[in-house]
Scaffold this active site. Structure first.
Site, PDB file in Angstrom:
ATOM      1  N   VAL A  82       0.863  -1.193   0.000  1.00 30.36           N
ATOM      2  CA  VAL A  82       0.000   0.000   0.000  1.00 30.36           C
ATOM      3  C   VAL A  82       0.891   1.232   0.000  1.00 30.36           C
ATOM      4  O   VAL A  82       1.812   1.358   0.809  1.00 30.36           O
ATOM      5  CB  VAL A  82      -0.947  -0.008   1.215  1.00 30.36           C
ATOM      6  CG1 VAL A  82      -1.729   1.293   1.294  1.00 30.36           C
ATOM      7  CG2 VAL A  82      -1.889  -1.209   1.142  1.00 30.36           C
ATOM      8  N   LYS A  83       0.596   2.128  -0.940  1.00 30.84           N
ATOM      9  CA  LYS A  83       1.413   3.343  -1.067  1.00 30.84           C
ATOM     10  C   LYS A  83       0.691   4.483  -0.355  1.00 30.84           C
ATOM     11  O   LYS A  83      -0.475   4.766  -0.626  1.00 30.84           O
ATOM     12  CB  LYS A  83       1.567   3.654  -2.556  1.00 30.84           C
ATOM     13  CG  LYS A  83       2.911   4.216  -2.932  1.00 30.84           C
ATOM     14  CD  LYS A  83       2.978   4.308  -4.441  1.00 30.84           C
ATOM     15  CE  LYS A  83       4.240   4.952  -4.898  1.00 30.84           C
ATOM     16  NZ  LYS A  83       4.185   5.268  -6.331  1.00 30.84           N
ATOM     17  N   LEU A  84       1.427   5.120   0.556  1.00 32.53           N
ATOM     18  CA  LEU A  84       0.859   6.213   1.353  1.00 32.53           C
ATOM     19  C   LEU A  84       1.733   7.442   1.205  1.00 32.53           C
ATOM     20  O   LEU A  84       2.964   7.333   1.205  1.00 32.53           O
ATOM     21  CB  LEU A  84       0.853   5.815   2.839  1.00 32.53           C
ATOM     22  CG  LEU A  84       0.046   4.582   3.241  1.00 32.53           C
ATOM     23  CD1 LEU A  84       0.395   4.173   4.673  1.00 32.53           C
ATOM     24  CD2 LEU A  84      -1.447   4.877   3.128  1.00 32.53           C
TER      25      LEU A  84
END
Ligand code: E4P
Length: 218
Positions: A82-84
């Protein structure tokens, strides 16, 4: 050094994964928009092609909503990272998603201080954008050197330095010399890494001489 490819184009991913050089894939909302396809479908398809980490970016900006989106993305496949974004909310969400056991790629990093925070939040990857720093007259590679040096001082940090916004093969070589763990490359740059005019010239000469022998190996 691991190579990820920075694209959401399935044909490119399929073709390049055959080379054995692709260890993962990064996407972002701009790349998804460019693909013209449905986000969840593209990510699921990429996860099937490449077994390594596949970055899928949340679009919420508040921590609780980021966590919800992140959990939905993580359900697509085990290899989703997951890219945050590197914000207070992004790093808050990072802690929770990491506690869930989900890989997290913290993106839009432009300073060593930000990278330090991401490591403390337990990010799996930190993505410093070298090209965008170069674009505004700063030295992107100096940031990679700073982050590698800082992380090297703290063996407990497990965060990998993922060099992003790569614009040319020299960035890749410089990042490798600094010991960065990963570089994410647009397909064109991965292909450029193979190229050298003396390789082409040498091969043409060898093949011409071989033809003169009239032999064949098979
Ligand atoms: C990858 O994770 C980044 O989103 C990407 O490398 C950004 O590249 P750009 O600066 O060329 O858009």
């Amino acid at each position: 050094m691991k190579f990820f490819i920075d694209t959401a184009e399935i044909d490119e991913i399929r073709a390049l994964s055959k080379t054995g050089m692709v260890d993962g894939v990064t996407t972002n909302p701009t790349l998804i928009a460019k693909s013209g396809r449905k986000f969840m479908d593209v990510i699921a398809e990429i996860c099937d092609i490449v077994p390594g980490p596949i970055s899928a970016e949340v679009t919420a900006t508040e921590a609780d909503a980021m966590i919800k989106e992140g959990r939905k993305l993580a359900k697509i496949a085990k290899n989703v990272a997951v890219k945050l974004p590197l914000t207070v909310d992004g790093l808050t969400a990072c802690k929770t998603l990491r506690n869930d056991g989900t890989m997290v790629n913290v993106t839009l990093c432009f300073s060593a201080a930000q990278a330090l925070l991401a490591a403390k939040a337990g990010a799996t990857f930190i993505s410093p954008f070298v090209g965008r720093l170069d674009d505004i007259g700063q030295d992107g590679m100096e940031l990679i050197a700073d982050i590698c040096e800082i992380y090297g001082e703290y063996p407990d940090f497990a965060t990998e330095v993922l060099v992003a916004s790569v614009r040319h093969p020299v960035h890749v070589v410089q990042a490798a010399k600094l010991g960065a763990h990963v570089a994410t490359l647009p397909p064109k740059i991965l292909r450029q890494l193979y190229d050298h005019p003396l390789t082409d010239k040498g091969l043409a000469a060898f093949l011409a001489d071989w033809a003169k022998t009239g032999q064949s190996i098979l």
